[in-house]
Design an enzyme around this catalytic site. Structure first.
Site, mmCIF file in Angstrom:
data_model
loop_
_atom_site.group_PDB
_atom_site.id
_atom_site.type_symbol
_atom_site.label_atom_id
_atom_site.label_comp_id
_atom_site.label_asym_id
_atom_site.label_seq_id
_atom_site.Cartn_x
_atom_site.Cartn_y
_atom_site.Cartn_z
ATOM 1 N N ASP A 30 0.953 -1.252 -0.107
ATOM 2 C CA ASP A 30 0.138 -0.091 -0.054
ATOM 3 C C ASP A 30 0.905 1.194 -0.061
ATOM 4 O O ASP A 30 2.108 1.196 0.474
ATOM 5 C CB ASP A 30 -0.836 0.074 1.229
ATOM 6 C CG ASP A 30 -2.131 0.911 1.144
ATOM 7 O OD1 ASP A 30 -3.263 0.108 0.927
ATOM 8 O OD2 ASP A 30 -1.972 2.134 1.053
ATOM 9 N N LYS A 207 -19.030 -8.157 -13.500
ATOM 10 C CA LYS A 207 -18.806 -7.380 -12.114
ATOM 11 C C LYS A 207 -19.828 -6.162 -12.136
ATOM 12 O O LYS A 207 -20.731 -6.030 -11.263
ATOM 13 C CB LYS A 207 -17.468 -6.984 -11.858
ATOM 14 C CG LYS A 207 -17.374 -6.128 -10.549
ATOM 15 C CD LYS A 207 -17.567 -6.857 -9.396
ATOM 16 C CE LYS A 207 -18.082 -5.889 -8.164
ATOM 17 N NZ LYS A 207 -16.974 -5.474 -7.228
ATOM 18 N N ALA A 255 -36.489 -4.278 1.876
ATOM 19 C CA ALA A 255 -36.705 -2.870 1.650
ATOM 20 C C ALA A 255 -36.117 -2.054 2.781
ATOM 21 O O ALA A 255 -36.050 -2.419 4.071
ATOM 22 C CB ALA A 255 -38.154 -2.649 1.533
ATOM 23 N N CYS A 263 -19.558 0.165 -3.070
ATOM 24 C CA CYS A 263 -19.663 -0.458 -4.335
ATOM 25 C C CYS A 263 -20.955 0.055 -5.266
ATOM 26 O O CYS A 263 -20.753 0.320 -6.066
ATOM 27 C CB CYS A 263 -19.441 -1.928 -4.021
ATOM 28 S SG CYS A 263 -17.797 -2.633 -3.844
ATOM 29 N N LYS A 266 -21.435 3.424 -6.572
ATOM 30 C CA LYS A 266 -20.205 3.736 -7.358
ATOM 31 C C LYS A 266 -20.416 3.007 -8.588
ATOM 32 O O LYS A 266 -20.241 3.389 -9.758
ATOM 33 C CB LYS A 266 -18.825 3.499 -6.538
ATOM 34 C CG LYS A 266 -17.748 3.735 -7.518
ATOM 35 C CD LYS A 266 -16.463 3.611 -6.724
ATOM 36 C CE LYS A 266 -16.212 2.094 -5.984
ATOM 37 N NZ LYS A 266 -15.485 1.413 -7.099
ATOM 38 N N LYS A 323 -24.001 -0.974 6.641
ATOM 39 C CA LYS A 323 -24.581 -2.115 6.833
ATOM 40 C C LYS A 323 -24.033 -3.004 8.148
ATOM 41 O O LYS A 323 -22.899 -2.358 8.352
ATOM 42 C CB LYS A 323 -24.397 -3.203 5.524
ATOM 43 C CG LYS A 323 -22.876 -3.627 5.159
ATOM 44 C CD LYS A 323 -22.753 -4.391 4.061
ATOM 45 C CE LYS A 323 -22.935 -5.927 4.499
ATOM 46 N NZ LYS A 323 -22.478 -7.004 3.410
HETATM 47 C C1 UDX Z 1 -11.376 -0.919 -4.262
HETATM 48 C C2 UDX Z 1 -12.147 -0.150 -5.353
HETATM 49 O O1 UDX Z 1 -12.675 0.921 -4.966
HETATM 50 C C3 UDX Z 1 -13.284 -1.242 -5.726
HETATM 51 O O2 UDX Z 1 -13.725 -0.665 -6.894
HETATM 52 C C4 UDX Z 1 -12.604 -2.430 -6.101
HETATM 53 O O3 UDX Z 1 -13.644 -3.372 -6.166
HETATM 54 C C5 UDX Z 1 -11.691 -3.087 -4.971
HETATM 55 O O4 UDX Z 1 -10.917 -2.148 -4.512
HETATM 56 P P1 UDX Z 1 -11.744 -1.023 -1.451
HETATM 57 O O5 UDX Z 1 -10.775 -1.753 -1.174
HETATM 58 O O6 UDX Z 1 -13.200 -0.923 -0.610
HETATM 59 O O7 UDX Z 1 -12.109 -1.087 -3.209
HETATM 60 O O8 UDX Z 1 -10.975 0.449 -1.559
HETATM 61 P P2 UDX Z 1 -9.916 1.207 -0.385
HETATM 62 O O9 UDX Z 1 -10.246 0.524 0.913
HETATM 63 O O10 UDX Z 1 -10.016 2.561 -0.569
HETATM 64 O O11 UDX Z 1 -8.555 0.404 -0.634
HETATM 65 C C6 UDX Z 1 -7.787 0.907 -1.680
HETATM 66 C C7 UDX Z 1 -6.153 0.961 -1.054
HETATM 67 O O12 UDX Z 1 -5.503 1.197 -2.260
HETATM 68 C C8 UDX Z 1 -6.182 1.933 0.046
HETATM 69 O O13 UDX Z 1 -5.579 1.526 1.097
HETATM 70 C C9 UDX Z 1 -4.950 2.944 -0.558
HETATM 71 O O14 UDX Z 1 -4.109 3.534 0.374
HETATM 72 C C10 UDX Z 1 -4.301 2.074 -1.694
HETATM 73 N N1 UDX Z 1 -3.646 2.859 -2.774
HETATM 74 C C11 UDX Z 1 -4.254 3.690 -3.339
HETATM 75 C C12 UDX Z 1 -2.536 2.328 -3.282
HETATM 76 O O15 UDX Z 1 -1.869 1.509 -2.688
HETATM 77 N N2 UDX Z 1 -1.939 2.787 -4.127
HETATM 78 C C13 UDX Z 1 -2.538 3.809 -5.087
HETATM 79 O O16 UDX Z 1 -2.069 4.285 -5.898
HETATM 80 C C14 UDX Z 1 -3.754 4.219 -4.455
HETATM 81 C C1 UDX Z 2 -21.370 -5.557 -2.614
HETATM 82 C C2 UDX Z 2 -21.477 -6.685 -3.113
HETATM 83 O O1 UDX Z 2 -22.814 -7.443 -2.904
HETATM 84 C C3 UDX Z 2 -20.330 -7.718 -3.374
HETATM 85 O O2 UDX Z 2 -20.428 -8.939 -4.125
HETATM 86 C C4 UDX Z 2 -19.246 -6.813 -3.893
HETATM 87 O O3 UDX Z 2 -19.278 -6.790 -5.111
HETATM 88 C C5 UDX Z 2 -19.152 -5.629 -3.075
HETATM 89 O O4 UDX Z 2 -19.958 -4.860 -2.891
HETATM 90 P P1 UDX Z 2 -21.428 -4.751 -0.034
HETATM 91 O O5 UDX Z 2 -21.389 -3.267 -0.557
HETATM 92 O O6 UDX Z 2 -20.218 -5.101 0.922
HETATM 93 O O7 UDX Z 2 -21.271 -5.801 -1.321
HETATM 94 O O8 UDX Z 2 -22.671 -5.112 0.835
HETATM 95 P P2 UDX Z 2 -24.247 -5.749 0.290
HETATM 96 O O9 UDX Z 2 -24.372 -6.821 1.181
HETATM 97 O O10 UDX Z 2 -24.227 -6.137 -1.083
HETATM 98 O O11 UDX Z 2 -24.912 -4.452 0.610
HETATM 99 C C6 UDX Z 2 -24.982 -3.389 -0.183
HETATM 100 C C7 UDX Z 2 -26.095 -2.297 0.350
HETATM 101 O O12 UDX Z 2 -27.299 -2.660 -0.021
HETATM 102 C C8 UDX Z 2 -26.167 -2.251 1.810
HETATM 103 O O13 UDX Z 2 -26.093 -0.617 2.185
HETATM 104 C C9 UDX Z 2 -27.285 -2.932 2.379
HETATM 105 O O14 UDX Z 2 -27.719 -2.346 3.594
HETATM 106 C C10 UDX Z 2 -27.984 -2.797 1.384
HETATM 107 N N1 UDX Z 2 -29.080 -3.933 1.016
HETATM 108 C C11 UDX Z 2 -28.767 -5.013 0.742
HETATM 109 C C12 UDX Z 2 -30.640 -3.551 1.128
HETATM 110 O O15 UDX Z 2 -30.841 -2.293 1.422
HETATM 111 N N2 UDX Z 2 -31.410 -4.458 1.005
HETATM 112 C C13 UDX Z 2 -30.956 -5.856 0.744
HETATM 113 O O16 UDX Z 2 -31.944 -6.446 0.339
HETATM 114 C C14 UDX Z 2 -29.774 -6.158 0.695
#
Ligand code: UDX
Ligand code: UDX
Length: 433
Positions: A30, A207, A255, A263, A266, A323
């Site tokens: 990182d 995805k 609901a 995710c 975005k 969540k």
């Molecule tokens: C990220 C993406 O946003 C998501 O779309 C994808 O599916 C999985 O990776 P997430 O792991 O939740 O999701 O993001 P975040 O927790 O922000 O982690 C990204 C990490 O990359 C951070 O720790 C950041 O410091 C690091 N990073 C970022 C690097 O090491 N180098 C860089 O140039 C930019």
């Molecule tokens: C999601 C995807 O499910 C996972 O496969 C990966 O691609 C990353 O993104 P995550 O965002 O961690 O995972 O949580 P998820 O359990 O999917 O919930 C996403 C949001 O939807 C939460 O805010 C949750 O509260 C909401 N949700 C989920 C609802 O409002 N209703 C539902 O029935 C299910």
């Protein structure tokens, strides 16, 4: 296999640790030096159930290292997973700047064959761009070097990410060589997953399409909930009745106050943008987004309608994270809801089992309490915004005595079956009578 994971956020860290658990030797990288220091000192920068224990085990077995250096990790690894952030730009388009930077850095230190795997969620055709970038930035004397780029999207839900990694419904790999396919098969062999092998563009699209479909399912049931309120029907029963049809399925038909997290908001945005850029107006997804936004607005309006004047009223918020089982506050519905109520002059108290530290950075003028009971004291209303397990078993007889007025707005329909009205509560759910 020697593997590097670049980006040690929610996805990168879980992926790296789980790969180490499967027996690979993994270096998690990182560019946030503080994060690497924290990890090296044995602490975990995020809350994810089971992660700290697994990290300890893998470090003890010498299968997991942390480093700030892409060069070092690339040199020592055969496969390099890219898991850096892909945040949304103002336009909604996913920002690929970190992916590009990392690709360049990897290229500059490559001296032998590498498999570069995109793990981050990226728009279709990113694989091609990574490949071109790497080719362009390879050192002069390695210009003809053989390498592969592959797509291996993550489907990890925060809160159950380790379980999702170890027991996936499927592992999707997008490859354009037999060698890349074989290496990825070898990496995942210990978990014997169902594999979907395809080209890189299709893998990338799987995805976006999967997350957008799940978001659509949530918005669909939220729209149904709105109608339920209008015609005096019960959305929980409607979801049950629909969900028993195997073609529909009950999951993701809860609901509530809408989806949040790093995710869905975005990815829906990025998919709309990608489609538009390529000439297709994805109106369905625009509506999915609108319904999701409207869900929060409707909940705020319900509170305003029932409480009338909010100025100087004390509202206690149970749950802040987007969540349960995570400390993640990214796009958490709680933020918008709380800010709107504060704008009306309400005094907010809040409690979340894990997300308080992150919430404090986003929500000022809020009193954070140490548990649900100290939260309840003196409240004119309670809101349930995140359905943490510990909230399921709260003693509402006790809470009834602590609050000033027993009013509960249940943003997740958690207490629908609890007969809170029998205990003297004014109870409001989402789409339930
Ligand atoms: C990220 C993406 O946003 C998501 O779309 C994808 O599916 C999985 O990776 P997430 O792991 O939740 O999701 O993001 P975040 O927790 O922000 O982690 C990204 C990490 O990359 C951070 O720790 C950041 O410091 C690091 N990073 C970022 C690097 O090491 N180098 C860089 O140039 C930019
Ligand atoms: C999601 C995807 O499910 C996972 O496969 C990966 O691609 C990353 O993104 P995550 O965002 O961690 O995972 O949580 P998820 O359990 O999917 O919930 C996403 C949001 O939807 C939460 O805010 C949750 O509260 C909401 N949700 C989920 C609802 O409002 N209703 C539902 O029935 C299910």
């Amino acid at each position: 296999m020697n593997i590097a994971v670049i980006g040690s956020g929610y996805v990168g860290l879980v992926t790296g640790v789980c790969l180490a658990h499967l027996g690979h030797r993994v270096i998690c990288v990182d560019n946030n030096i503080q994060k690497i220091k924290t990890l090296k000192s044995g602490k975990v920068p995020i809350y994810e159930p089971g992660l700290d224990k697994l990290i300890k085990e893998c470090v003890a077995k010498k299968r997991l290292l942390f480093s700030p250096s892409i060069t070092d990790a690339t040199k020592k690894s055969l496969a390099i997973f890219i898991a850096v952030g892909t945040p949304p730009k103002e336009s909604g388009e996913a920002d690929m700047v970190y992916i590009e930077n990392v690709s360049r850095e990897i290229a500059r230190c490559m001296t032998d064959y590498k498999l570069i795997v995109e793990k981050s969620t990226v728009p279709a055709q990113t694989g091609e761009k990574i490949e071109r970038t790497i080719r362009k930035y390879l050192p002069e004397k390695y210009r003809k070097l053989e390498f592969d780029v592959a797509s291996n999207p993550e489907f990890l839900r925060e809160g159950s990410a380790i379980e999702d990694f170890m027991n996936p419904d499927r592992v999707v790999i997008g490859v354009n060589s037999k060698k890349a396919e074989e290496l990825l098969r070898e990496i995942y062999k210990p978990i014997k997953p169902k594999m979907v092998v395809t080209d890189i563009n299709s893998a990338e699209l799987i995805k976006h399409a999967s997350n957008s479909f799940l978001a659509t399912k949530i918005s669909f049931i939220n729209a149904v909930a709105r109608v339920c309120t209008l015609v005096d029907a019960d959305v929980l029963k409607v979801a049950e009745g629909m969900g028993l049809d195997k073609r529909i399925g009950r999951r993701f038909l809860d609901a509530g106050i809408g989806y949040g997290g790093s995710c869905f908001p975005k990815d829906v945005e990025a998919f709309i943008h990608l489609s538009e850029k390529n000439g297709y107006d994805f109106r369905l997804l625009k509506t999915v987004r609108e319904i999701n936004d409207a869900q929060k607005a409707a909940f705020i309006k319900l509170i305003e309608d029932k409480m009338w004047i909010l100025r100087d009223k004390t509202i206690g918020v149970l749950g802040l994270a987007f969540k349960p089982n995570t400390d993640d506050m990214r796009s958490a519905p709680a933020v918008e809801i709380i800010r709107a109520l504060q704008k009306e002059g309400a005094k907010i108290k809040a409690y979340d089992p894990q997300a308080t530290a992150n919430a404090k950075k986003l929500l000022k003028n809020t009193i954070y309490t140490k548990d649900a009971y100290s939260l309840a004291k003196g409240c004119d209303a309670l809101l349930l915004l995140t359905e943490w397990d510990e909230f399921k078993t709260l003693d509402f007889k006790k809470i009834r005595k602590l609050v000033s007025h027993p009013v509960l707005f249940d943003g997740r329909n958690l207490y629908h079956e609890h007969n809170l009205r029998d205990l003297g509560f004014e109870y409001y759910g989402v789409g339930v009578a």
